[in-house]
Structure formats: structure tokens, C-alpha cells
Design a protein around this motif. Structure first.
Motif, short mmCIF file in Angstrom:
data_model
loop_
_atom_site.label_atom_id
_atom_site.label_comp_id
_atom_site.label_asym_id
_atom_site.label_seq_id
_atom_site.Cartn_x
_atom_site.Cartn_y
_atom_site.Cartn_z
N ALA A 2 0.82 -1.21 0.00
CA ALA A 2 0.00 0.00 0.00
C ALA A 2 0.86 1.26 0.00
O ALA A 2 0.52 2.26 -0.63
N HIS A 3 1.98 1.22 0.73
CA HIS A 3 2.91 2.33 0.79
C HIS A 3 4.34 1.80 0.80
O HIS A 3 4.57 0.64 1.18
N ALA A 4 5.28 2.65 0.42
CA ALA A 4 6.69 2.24 0.42
C ALA A 4 7.57 3.46 0.61
O ALA A 4 7.15 4.60 0.36
N SER A 5 8.78 3.21 1.07
CA SER A 5 9.77 4.29 1.21
C SER A 5 11.16 3.68 1.29
O SER A 5 11.32 2.49 1.56
N ILE A 6 12.14 4.51 1.03
CA ILE A 6 13.53 4.18 1.31
C ILE A 6 13.89 4.88 2.62
O ILE A 6 13.62 6.07 2.78
N SER A 7 14.44 4.13 3.56
CA SER A 7 14.87 4.71 4.83
C SER A 7 16.38 4.66 4.94
O SER A 7 16.99 3.63 4.63
N LEU A 8 16.97 5.77 5.36
CA LEU A 8 18.39 5.83 5.63
C LEU A 8 18.58 6.01 7.13
O LEU A 8 17.96 6.89 7.73
#
Length: 239
Positions: A40-46
């Protein structure tokens, strides 16, 4: 599977064309939502120093808020297991016991299930692809398998984009220093090596990075740093 292979091949070609790190991250997030089942949602996390979690190219407000909770509570997939494992699945955030404070807050924000894929680990820094399901138990083995394929492409593309970005920045820095040297050479009738020594001397005496000294000289024609009234370059040159 044939269609998935075609889609992954297209993704690889799209990522190769990009030379901007942020554009690469946005392409990866869009591809994750398009290709991986139940996302449903996505992101790149640093993650910096195993503490600060930064959302990049998030598909919406939910991933950004969940990453903020990880930073605030010091708990969560990116701050724990993702450093040791390439894949972390959270089936039900309402009953998750590995990170109780994080899980409770993430559930209240609307997150129900998560998948996190490790993209890279460099010392205490981490890059991860985080996926969010709209329901409890949203992700299955197919989600994990396709996610691992997308994450593998993402890891390679991200590394290439960072390298290109660093190379471009190095070229920019070199050009700015070259401009500053040219100004000093013309103004004081000195050679290129002497101009570089002069820039280095100003950098040292003012405790300012050489790049910053060069940028100020190139943009203003003078160097007035740390509150000194007289241009340091002129003073160093004996003018």
C-alpha cells in the motif's frame, strides 16, 4: 513470472538512465508499489549511527511518520534486525513484541504490516526498502520473493547513483577551485601552484574548508571570513 522478468528488466533500464540519487529512490519506490503484491505504501529509509531514521522518496505521509517514530523510540525494523538480516517481516503490528513501543505507535498511525529489505550496510549506516500493507498479514512468500528481486535491483542502482553523485560533486568542486585559482592568478600575477597554496593558506588560517573559501572567492571576488574586515587572500599575497 515472464511478465515479472520483463518488468524487472524495464526497471533496471530505467534506473540505469537516472543520474540523480533522489530520482533513483523515487523510481524504486514506485516500482515496489507496482510490482510487489499487497504493497500500500513504500519508502527508502536511511539510518545514521543506528539512531536517526530518515525517510526518502516516501509514497505518502504514513512511511514518514513511522520512520519518525523509529527515531523517537529508538526501536523498529531499521534500528534492530535490519542491520543483521536482509529481510524483516512484521505480520501484525498490534501484537508485535520485538519493538513494543514502536509497534503500538505505528499501529495507531495506521500501519498494519511491514516488510523491510536491507539495501546496504556501511558501518553504522543502513539503507532499507520499507513496504507497508493495508491489512494484518498482508504479505506472503510471493511478496517476499518479488520484494527481494526489487531490492536487489534497488541496491545496485542506489550504489551507482551515489557514485555518480559523488563524482559530479567532485567535478563541481574542482571547477570552483579552478575558478578561484584563476581569479588569484590574474589579480596577483602568480602561478597556478602559488594560487592553490594561497587558497590553502586562507583555508588554514580561517579554519574554513578549502571548498568554501573557493566558492566565496568565485562568487564575490573576495574572501572575508570569520568576521575579518580585510580580504585574507589580499593579505596573504602581501597586497
Amino acid at each position: 513470472m515472464a511478465d515479472l522478468a520483463d518488468q524487472l528488466g524495464l526497471l533496471a533500464r530505467e534506473l540505469q538512465k537516472e543520474q540523480d540519487t533522489e530520482a533513483v529512490l523515487e523510481d524504486i519506490v514506485r516500482a515496489a508499489i507496482r510490482l510487489i503484491p499487497q504493497v500500500a505504501h513504500a519508502s527508502i529509509s536511511l539510518v545514521r549511527a543506528r539512531r536517526t531514521v530518515e525517510s526518502r522518496a516516501a509514497s505518502g505521509d504514513l512511511p514518514r511518520r513511522v520512520d519518525a517514530v523509529q527515531s523517537e523510540t529508538g526501536q523498529g525494523p531499521c534500528l534492530d534486525a535490519a542491520y543483521e538480516e536482509q529481510l524483516v517481516r512484521v505480520s501484525d503490528l498490534s501484537s508485535e513484541t520485538r519493538w513494543p513501543r514502536f509497534a503500538r505507535r505505528a499501529w495507531d498511525l495506521g500501519a498494519r504490516s511491514m516488510l523491510s529489505f536491507q539495501l546496504f550496510v556501511e558501518g553504522d549506516s543502513l539503507g532499507a526498502l520499507n513496504l507497508y500493507g493495508a491489512e494484518v498479514g498482508a504479505f506472503d512468500e510471493e511478496s517476499e520473493q518479488v520484494g527481494q528481486l526489487v531490492a536487489a535491483h534497488a541496491a545496485v542502482a542506489f550504489a551507482d547513483a551515489q557514485e555518480i553523485s559523488q563524482l559530479n560533486q567532485a567535478l563541481v568542486n574542482r571547477d570552483v577551485i579552478g575558478q578561484a585559482k584563476g581569479i588569484l592568478m590574474e589579480r596577483f600575477k602568480i602561478s597556478a601552484p602559488q594560487a592553490f597554496v594561497l587558497l590553502s593558506a586562507v583555508s588554514s588560517t580561517t579554519n574554513t574548508k578549502l571548498q568554501v573559501v573557493a566558492e566565496q572567492l568565485a562568487s564575490t571576488g573576495d574572501i572575508r571570513l570569520n568576521g575579518n574586515g580585510r580580504g585574507h587572500a589580499q593579505a596573504a599575497a602581501g597586497g
